[in-house]
Enzyme design. Structure first.
Site, PDB file in Angstrom:
ATOM      1  N   CYS A  20       0.845  -1.093   0.051  1.00 13.21           N
ATOM      2  CA  CYS A  20      -0.043  -0.057   0.023  1.00 13.21           C
ATOM      3  C   CYS A  20       0.718   1.136  -0.099  1.00 13.21           C
ATOM      4  O   CYS A  20       0.794   2.243  -0.878  1.00 13.21           O
ATOM      5  CB  CYS A  20      -0.925  -0.218   1.513  1.00 13.21           C
ATOM      6  SG  CYS A  20      -2.055   1.377   1.154  1.00 13.21           S
ATOM      7  N   CYS A  21       1.824   1.312   0.713  1.00 16.83           N
ATOM      8  CA  CYS A  21       2.517   2.301   0.725  1.00 16.83           C
ATOM      9  C   CYS A  21       3.555   2.694  -0.411  1.00 16.83           C
ATOM     10  O   CYS A  21       3.736   3.620  -0.774  1.00 16.83           O
ATOM     11  CB  CYS A  21       3.695   2.199   2.040  1.00 16.83           C
ATOM     12  SG  CYS A  21       3.085   2.714   3.530  1.00 16.83           S
ATOM     13  N   CYS A  46      -1.185   8.245   7.192  1.00 17.09           N
ATOM     14  CA  CYS A  46      -2.400   8.036   6.849  1.00 17.09           C
ATOM     15  C   CYS A  46      -3.496   7.761   8.088  1.00 17.09           C
ATOM     16  O   CYS A  46      -3.264   6.998   9.093  1.00 17.09           O
ATOM     17  CB  CYS A  46      -2.474   6.941   5.674  1.00 17.09           C
ATOM     18  SG  CYS A  46      -1.712   7.226   4.253  1.00 17.09           S
ATOM     19  N   CYS A  88      -3.759   3.839   9.186  1.00 19.99           N
ATOM     20  CA  CYS A  88      -2.554   3.451  10.022  1.00 19.99           C
ATOM     21  C   CYS A  88      -1.852   4.079  10.929  1.00 19.99           C
ATOM     22  O   CYS A  88      -0.654   3.941  11.365  1.00 19.99           O
ATOM     23  CB  CYS A  88      -1.462   3.114   8.470  1.00 19.99           C
ATOM     24  SG  CYS A  88      -2.036   2.310   7.322  1.00 19.99           S
ATOM     25  N   CYS A 137       7.556   3.896   6.512  1.00 19.39           N
ATOM     26  CA  CYS A 137       6.444   3.675   4.899  1.00 19.39           C
ATOM     27  C   CYS A 137       7.568   3.175   4.001  1.00 19.39           C
ATOM     28  O   CYS A 137       7.190   2.808   2.856  1.00 19.39           O
ATOM     29  CB  CYS A 137       5.862   4.967   4.701  1.00 19.39           C
ATOM     30  SG  CYS A 137       6.894   6.685   4.373  1.00 19.39           S
TER      31      CYS A 137
END
Length: 252
Positions: free
Chosen positions: A137-138, A220, A223, A246
């Protein structure tokens, strides 16, 4: 005497070849840190003299970001700033970005977005990728967009401080960044958390309201959790996983 040494050094550096990723190790600058700003303004003066518009500040608009933006405004009011707009940030983060735009109208702030919207990412990779594969995702929402933003830049600025985490304790003012094949400049490495907040209060800078609600480190919203008093400042990031970064500042 220290001031004279610094300005002589700055002139010497200006006469040499530009420091790039390709010629790293040649004529590395040295900065005195005995002033109240611990060398940070001098580093910025060198960096913008060295790179001009080929220098980009990747800003998360946290507390360190507020300090660095204010210092940058004293050196280059129309500096390029990139924010990695993942589409998953807290409302308070967007609020402080709007405050910064009003206070520093000359800044060129780019909201760098991923190729996929959050909905498109869910369709392609499944729902809540940040829970199942946070590194992926990062990569999609932060690393690839920053690669794109830095593609035409020679160097970039970061608000890293040495006391933020063990992985950052050896950060230098000027670093060879193998992750982005770039030069990474970190003016705040000698600042403490107390230094950051003393400057914010003294200069009456805007800041993310979540800092007053137990969020020292803000990423985010999926998270990031508030931390308890006495916990590590980054303890609220990626809770329940082994992930601590990240990936922007992790060398390959």
């Amino acid at each position: 005497m220290e001031e004279l040494f610094y300005f002589i050094l700055l002139e010497v550096v200006r006469l040499g070849a530009q420091l790039t990723y390709e010629n790293w190790g040649k004529d590395l600058p040295v900065f005195p840190i005995g002033d109240p700003l611990k060398g940070s303004l001098r580093v910025l003066e060198w960096a913008y003299s060295e790179y001009e518009d080929d220098l980009v500040y990747a800003c998360s608009f946290g507390a360190e970001g507020m300090v660095l933006i204010d210092l940058i405004s004293k050196v280059k009011p129309d500096a390029q700033v990139v924010f990695l707009d993942t589409g998953l940030h807290f409302k308070e983060t967007y609020d402080v970005i709007n405050q910064v735009k009003k206070r520093y109208p000359e800044l060129r702030i780019e909201m760098a977005k991923p190729d996929l919207s959050v909905a498109e990412q869910a369709e392609q990779y499944g729902e809540a990728l940040w829970e199942r594969q946070p590194n992926q995702c990062c990569n999609l929402r932060k690393i690839i967009p920053l690669e794109r933003a830095l593609a035409s830049a020679t160097a970039w600025l970061s608000g890293l401080r040495r006391d933020q985490s063990p992985s950052r304790q050896f950060t230098q003012f000027v670093n060879k960044d193998d992750r982005f094949s770039s030069i990474k400049v970190c003016p705040l490495i000698h600042w403490t958390w107390d230094d950051v907040w003393a400057y914010i209060r003294r200069e009456n800078l805007p800041y993310n309201a979540l800092h007053d609600q137990g969020y020292p480190s803000i990423g985010c919203d999926k998270c990031t959790l508030a931390v308890k008093e006495g916990q590590d400042h980054r303890a609220g990031r990626w809770v329940g996983s082994q992930k601590t970064e990240c990936g922007l500042h992790v060398q390959p």
